[in-house]
Design an enzyme around this catalytic site. Structure first.
Site, PDB file in Angstrom:
ATOM      1  N   ASN A 263       0.863  -1.180   0.000  1.00  0.00           N
ATOM      2  CA  ASN A 263       0.000   0.000   0.000  1.00  0.00           C
ATOM      3  C   ASN A 263       0.900   1.231   0.000  1.00  0.00           C
ATOM      4  O   ASN A 263       1.505   1.561   1.013  1.00  0.00           O
ATOM      5  CB  ASN A 263      -0.893  -0.032   1.257  1.00  0.00           C
ATOM      6  CG  ASN A 263      -1.717   1.227   1.419  1.00  0.00           C
ATOM      7  OD1 ASN A 263      -1.842   2.024   0.489  1.00  0.00           O
ATOM      8  ND2 ASN A 263      -2.294   1.418   2.599  1.00  0.00           N
ATOM      9  N   TRP A 264       0.988   1.880  -1.158  1.00  0.00           N
ATOM     10  CA  TRP A 264       1.914   3.021  -1.276  1.00  0.00           C
ATOM     11  C   TRP A 264       1.359   4.290  -0.651  1.00  0.00           C
ATOM     12  O   TRP A 264       2.070   5.290  -0.546  1.00  0.00           O
ATOM     13  CB  TRP A 264       2.232   3.282  -2.755  1.00  0.00           C
ATOM     14  CG  TRP A 264       2.925   2.139  -3.447  1.00  0.00           C
ATOM     15  CD1 TRP A 264       3.307   0.948  -2.897  1.00  0.00           C
ATOM     16  CD2 TRP A 264       3.311   2.088  -4.827  1.00  0.00           C
ATOM     17  NE1 TRP A 264       3.913   0.156  -3.844  1.00  0.00           N
ATOM     18  CE2 TRP A 264       3.928   0.832  -5.040  1.00  0.00           C
ATOM     19  CE3 TRP A 264       3.207   2.971  -5.898  1.00  0.00           C
ATOM     20  CZ2 TRP A 264       4.428   0.447  -6.290  1.00  0.00           C
ATOM     21  CZ3 TRP A 264       3.706   2.593  -7.139  1.00  0.00           C
ATOM     22  CH2 TRP A 264       4.312   1.335  -7.331  1.00  0.00           C
ATOM     23  N   LYS A 265       0.099   4.267  -0.298  1.00  0.00           N
ATOM     24  CA  LYS A 265      -0.564   5.453   0.280  1.00  0.00           C
ATOM     25  C   LYS A 265      -0.338   6.674  -0.617  1.00  0.00           C
ATOM     26  O   LYS A 265      -0.272   6.536  -1.822  1.00  0.00           O
ATOM     27  CB  LYS A 265      -0.062   5.702   1.706  1.00  0.00           C
ATOM     28  CG  LYS A 265      -0.084   4.445   2.560  1.00  0.00           C
ATOM     29  CD  LYS A 265       0.073   4.747   4.016  1.00  0.00           C
ATOM     30  CE  LYS A 265       0.175   3.444   4.783  1.00  0.00           C
ATOM     31  NZ  LYS A 265       0.097   3.617   6.208  1.00  0.00           N
TER      32      LYS A 265
ATOM     33  N   HIS B 244      -9.561   0.989   5.202  1.00  0.00           N
ATOM     34  CA  HIS B 244      -8.256   1.220   5.848  1.00  0.00           C
ATOM     35  C   HIS B 244      -8.443   2.191   7.019  1.00  0.00           C
ATOM     36  O   HIS B 244      -9.247   3.115   6.940  1.00  0.00           O
ATOM     37  CB  HIS B 244      -7.271   1.788   4.827  1.00  0.00           C
ATOM     38  CG  HIS B 244      -5.865   1.793   5.322  1.00  0.00           C
ATOM     39  ND1 HIS B 244      -5.397   2.756   6.189  1.00  0.00           N
ATOM     40  CD2 HIS B 244      -4.835   0.939   5.115  1.00  0.00           C
ATOM     41  CE1 HIS B 244      -4.128   2.498   6.478  1.00  0.00           C
ATOM     42  NE2 HIS B 244      -3.760   1.396   5.841  1.00  0.00           N
TER      43      HIS B 244
ATOM     44  N   GLU C 235      -6.810   4.616   7.980  1.00  0.00           N
ATOM     45  CA  GLU C 235      -6.613   6.043   7.646  1.00  0.00           C
ATOM     46  C   GLU C 235      -7.863   6.619   6.983  1.00  0.00           C
ATOM     47  O   GLU C 235      -8.171   7.797   7.162  1.00  0.00           O
ATOM     48  CB  GLU C 235      -5.377   6.199   6.739  1.00  0.00           C
ATOM     49  CG  GLU C 235      -4.096   5.995   7.541  1.00  0.00           C
ATOM     50  CD  GLU C 235      -2.910   5.478   6.745  1.00  0.00           C
ATOM     51  OE1 GLU C 235      -2.929   5.545   5.506  1.00  0.00           O
ATOM     52  OE2 GLU C 235      -1.962   4.979   7.384  1.00  0.00           O
TER      53      GLU C 235
ATOM     54  N   GLU D 125      -5.347  -5.218  10.698  1.00  0.00           N
ATOM     55  CA  GLU D 125      -4.382  -4.141  10.872  1.00  0.00           C
ATOM     56  C   GLU D 125      -4.668  -3.382  12.168  1.00  0.00           C
ATOM     57  O   GLU D 125      -5.468  -2.431  12.169  1.00  0.00           O
ATOM     58  CB  GLU D 125      -4.486  -3.164   9.698  1.00  0.00           C
ATOM     59  CG  GLU D 125      -4.123  -3.777   8.364  1.00  0.00           C
ATOM     60  CD  GLU D 125      -3.440  -2.758   7.475  1.00  0.00           C
ATOM     61  OE1 GLU D 125      -2.301  -3.018   7.063  1.00  0.00           O
ATOM     62  OE2 GLU D 125      -4.004  -1.694   7.221  1.00  0.00           O
TER      63      GLU D 125
ATOM     64  N   GLY E 198       2.299   2.148  10.908  1.00  0.00           N
ATOM     65  CA  GLY E 198       3.221   3.272  10.767  1.00  0.00           C
ATOM     66  C   GLY E 198       3.917   3.677  12.049  1.00  0.00           C
ATOM     67  O   GLY E 198       4.486   4.768  12.130  1.00  0.00           O
TER      68      GLY E 198
ATOM     69  N   SER F  63       3.467  -2.086  10.387  1.00  0.00           N
ATOM     70  CA  SER F  63       4.921  -2.005  10.606  1.00  0.00           C
ATOM     71  C   SER F  63       5.661  -3.290  10.233  1.00  0.00           C
ATOM     72  O   SER F  63       6.625  -3.675  10.901  1.00  0.00           O
ATOM     73  CB  SER F  63       5.217  -1.612  12.053  1.00  0.00           C
ATOM     74  OG  SER F  63       4.696  -0.323  12.334  1.00  0.00           O
TER      75      SER F  63
ATOM     76  N   GLY G 169       2.872  -1.146   4.325  1.00  0.00           N
ATOM     77  CA  GLY G 169       2.814   0.273   3.976  1.00  0.00           C
ATOM     78  C   GLY G 169       4.216   0.787   3.683  1.00  0.00           C
ATOM     79  O   GLY G 169       4.754   0.598   2.588  1.00  0.00           O
ATOM     80  N   GLY G 170       4.833   1.403   4.676  1.00  0.00           N
ATOM     81  CA  GLY G 170       6.144   2.046   4.514  1.00  0.00           C
ATOM     82  C   GLY G 170       7.178   1.188   3.783  1.00  0.00           C
ATOM     83  O   GLY G 170       7.875   1.667   2.876  1.00  0.00           O
TER      84      GLY G 170
END
Ligand code: PEP
Length: 262
Positions: free
Chosen positions: A9-11, A95, A97, A175, A181, A221, A242-243
């Site tokens: 997930n590149w956000k 998600h 976010e 999640e 994150g 993470s 993610g990151g």
């Protein structure tokens, strides 16, 4: 046997050239792995990413990070499931976010799931508790799983009016919000215990065999150092990253670990 799936997930990250380079690198390294890999770029880069993925291995697909529940209309800034036809096969829904920054409710997430399914997109439905459950000191598992936790309500609400045939098409991403994150990943044992309960809920609503066929992932993470923690847990069918999905070497290592090739 549930096939492992790794989702990036590149956000709201990358620019056009980053997106092209990242996709090309990943495409060139994951073809021989017996896992599914899904890249979820920002919507503006779905088209160039899909063009590269089209020329890539069969186990690489594109996902969107979100859709609106209507198929067209006056919704400035949104994209619809019908627009993704021929470009993406998956879509991340619910998600944390989206839930926190855009006030997305379980009802809205459920509407989006229905639209995605109607348009042959595989929903990757995210659920996760905001507050970490109390953990036992030595084993890193929840001392007691609180069945009233927000995560179980989320799952039940998002599965409303979804029949057995459609439920089987879902991917669930567990999640925990406190792990996203933050660098504070859940232990494999903790994630596995919660996922087991998610399967119980699915079994109660549908049946045991469906609950054993549906893929449930962990996200929060994850990196190439800790991914082993999750992939060897029989309950966990992959990871949502993610990151660490923004660096090709790191993401490829995660994929290789998941395929048992690192
Ligand atoms: C995510 O956003 O879905 C996620 C898991 O992020 P990170 O890996 O950066 O915690």
């Amino acid at each position: 046997m549930r096939k492992p799936i790794i989702i990036g997930n590149w956000k709201m990250n990358t620019n056009l050239s980053d997106a092209v380079v990242l996709t090309t690198d990943i495409k060139n390294h994951i073809g021989s792995l017996d896992i599914d890999v899904v890249l979820c770029p920002p919507s503006i880069y779905i088209y160039p990413v899909a063009e590269i993925v089209d020329r890539g291995p069969k186990n690489l697909e594109v996902g969107a990070q979100n859709i609106w529940f209507a198929e067209k209309g006056a919704m400035t800034g949104e994209i619809s499931a019908t627009m993704l036809k021929g470009l993406a096969k998956y879509v991340i829904l619910g998600h944390s976010e989206r839930r926190s920054h855009f006030a997305e409710s379980d009802t809205l997430v459920n509407d989006k799931i229905q639209t995605a399914l109607k348009n042959n997109l595989t929903p990757i439905v995210c659920v996760g508790e905001i507050k970490k459950m109390t953990e036992s000191k030595n084993r890193g598992r929840p001392t007691k799983i609180d069945l009233r936790s927000d995560i179980f309500t989320q799952l039940k609400n998002t599965l409303k009016n979804i029949n057995r045939i459609d439920a089987e098409k879902l991917i669930i991403a567990y999640e925990p919000v406190w792990a996203i994150g933050t660098g504070n990943a859940a232990t494999g044992a903790y994630a596995s215990d919660v996922i087991e309960k998610l399967r119980d809920i699915i079994a109660k609503k549908y049946n045991k065999s469906l609950s054993e066929r549906i893929r449930i992932l962990y996200g929060g993470s994850v990196d190439s150092e800790n991914v082993r923690e999750y992939i060897y847990q029989p309950e966990i069918d992959g990871v949502l990253v993610g990151g660490s999905s923004l660096k090709s070497k790191e993401f490829i290592r995660i994929c290789k670990e998941a395929a048992g090739r690192e």
